[in-house]
Design a protein around this motif. Structure first.
Motif, PDB file in Angstrom:
ATOM      1  N   UNK A  49     -12.052  -4.248  -0.149  1.00 58.38           N
ATOM      2  CA  UNK A  49     -10.774  -4.296   0.572  1.00 58.38           C
ATOM      3  C   UNK A  49     -10.820  -5.380   1.642  1.00 58.38           C
ATOM      4  N   UNK A  50      -9.662  -5.979   1.937  1.00 62.57           N
ATOM      5  CA  UNK A  50      -9.572  -6.968   3.007  1.00 62.57           C
ATOM      6  C   UNK A  50      -9.014  -6.294   4.254  1.00 62.57           C
ATOM      7  N   UNK A  51      -9.288  -6.857   5.429  1.00 59.17           N
ATOM      8  CA  UNK A  51      -8.935  -6.200   6.682  1.00 59.17           C
ATOM      9  C   UNK A  51      -7.490  -6.437   7.117  1.00 59.17           C
ATOM     10  N   UNK A  52      -6.807  -7.408   6.553  1.00 56.49           N
ATOM     11  CA  UNK A  52      -5.417  -7.684   6.926  1.00 56.49           C
ATOM     12  C   UNK A  52      -4.577  -7.786   5.655  1.00 56.49           C
ATOM     13  N   UNK A  53      -3.332  -7.388   5.774  1.00 60.46           N
ATOM     14  CA  UNK A  53      -2.412  -7.444   4.642  1.00 60.46           C
ATOM     15  C   UNK A  53      -2.121  -8.904   4.291  1.00 60.46           C
ATOM     16  N   UNK A  54      -2.483  -9.327   3.086  1.00 58.43           N
ATOM     17  CA  UNK A  54      -2.218 -10.717   2.694  1.00 58.43           C
ATOM     18  C   UNK A  54      -0.723 -10.952   2.523  1.00 58.43           C
ATOM     19  N   UNK A  55      -0.305 -12.178   2.707  1.00 58.12           N
ATOM     20  CA  UNK A  55       1.094 -12.528   2.461  1.00 58.12           C
ATOM     21  C   UNK A  55       1.382 -12.349   0.973  1.00 58.12           C
ATOM     22  N   UNK A  56       2.539 -11.819   0.684  1.00 54.60           N
ATOM     23  CA  UNK A  56       2.919 -11.592  -0.713  1.00 54.60           C
ATOM     24  C   UNK A  56       3.230 -12.918  -1.397  1.00 54.60           C
ATOM     25  N   UNK A  58       1.197  -6.016  -5.769  1.00 62.34           N
ATOM     26  CA  UNK A  58       1.900  -4.803  -6.205  1.00 62.34           C
ATOM     27  C   UNK A  58       1.248  -3.563  -5.583  1.00 62.34           C
ATOM     28  N   UNK A  59      -0.079  -3.468  -5.616  1.00 70.65           N
ATOM     29  CA  UNK A  59      -0.770  -2.301  -5.057  1.00 70.65           C
ATOM     30  C   UNK A  59      -0.528  -2.192  -3.552  1.00 70.65           C
ATOM     31  N   UNK A  60      -0.550  -3.325  -2.849  1.00 67.41           N
ATOM     32  CA  UNK A  60      -0.282  -3.299  -1.403  1.00 67.41           C
ATOM     33  C   UNK A  60       1.146  -2.861  -1.107  1.00 67.41           C
ATOM     34  N   UNK A  61       2.089  -3.315  -1.933  1.00 69.26           N
ATOM     35  CA  UNK A  61       3.483  -2.921  -1.732  1.00 69.26           C
ATOM     36  C   UNK A  61       3.636  -1.404  -1.868  1.00 69.26           C
ATOM     37  N   UNK A  62       3.078  -0.835  -2.927  1.00 73.24           N
ATOM     38  CA  UNK A  62       3.175   0.615  -3.138  1.00 73.24           C
ATOM     39  C   UNK A  62       2.478   1.351  -2.003  1.00 73.24           C
ATOM     40  N   UNK A  63       1.280   0.916  -1.659  1.00 72.20           N
ATOM     41  CA  UNK A  63       0.529   1.555  -0.576  1.00 72.20           C
ATOM     42  C   UNK A  63       1.334   1.530   0.721  1.00 72.20           C
ATOM     43  N   UNK A  64       1.880   0.394   1.092  1.00 74.43           N
ATOM     44  CA  UNK A  64       2.591   0.272   2.367  1.00 74.43           C
ATOM     45  C   UNK A  64       3.916   1.031   2.370  1.00 74.43           C
TER      46      UNK A  64
END
Length: 182
Positions: A9-16, A43-49
């Motif tokens: 996992x990365x520590x900051x949300x990457x730009x889409x 896609x996974x970050x979008x669902x998670x957030x």
């Protein structure tokens, strides 16, 4: 619910990335070499957030061991903002039933046979927490002389769990009641 926390996992949300053509997940087809849809980090970050946002809006801290946080958050978020809106908290919609409301008000009803020339004790289908304010009965029979009075509530007998009905009719009578209280 918890954000992904494994070693990759990365520590900051990457730009889409730029949006592509909307679509659906595909199974792929090994016989033609078509690969199934690949789940991307975007896609996974979008669902998670999206899920985290609902839980956060309800004021619930993320907990990796709690698998019901989204459900709890929806319950918090969809409660009426106006506490004067009544909600039914318990109900038995039967012949001898009741309704209980979020402000403590309760209504009970039922049918019974009032004994002739006697008192009949009725037990409410749901006890009142503080008091029964009123219990009203209605019944009729075939007697028509002056001594055959129809069933009536003995108001001095009303408690949180029971009340008595007196009937001066010679025979038992089919009788109904409605009671309210809290």
């Amino acid at each position: 619910m918890f954000r992904i926390d494994n070693a990759s996992a990365v520590s900051a949300l990457p730009a889409a990335l730029a949006a592509g053509t909307p679509g659906y997940f595909g199974r792929g087809d090994p016989s033609t070499g078509k690969i199934p849809t690949i789940l991307t980090a975007d896609w996974a970050n979008m669902v998670q957030e999206e899920l985290v946002a609902v839980i956060a809006a309800a004021g619930i801290a993320l907990d990796k061991t709690n698998r019901a946080q989204l459900l709890a958050a929806l319950g918090v978020l969809f409660q009426p903002a106006d506490s004067s809106i009544l909600k039914v908290t318990a109900a038995s919609l039967t012949q001898n039933g009741y309704l209980a409301f979020s402000n403590g008000f309760k209504a009970c009803w039922g049918r019974f046979s009032a004994l002739g020339n006697s008192n009949t004790t009725i037990t409410f289908p749901l006890a009142f927490s503080s008091a029964c304010f009123s219990a009203v009965v209605s019944g009729a029979g075939t007697g028509n002389d002056a001594q055959d009075n129809w069933p009536a509530t003995d108001t001095s007998s009303i408690t949180k769990t029971t009340f008595q009905v007196f009937s001066a009719a010679d025979d038992a009578l089919s009788t109904c009641f409605i009671a309210v209280g809290n």
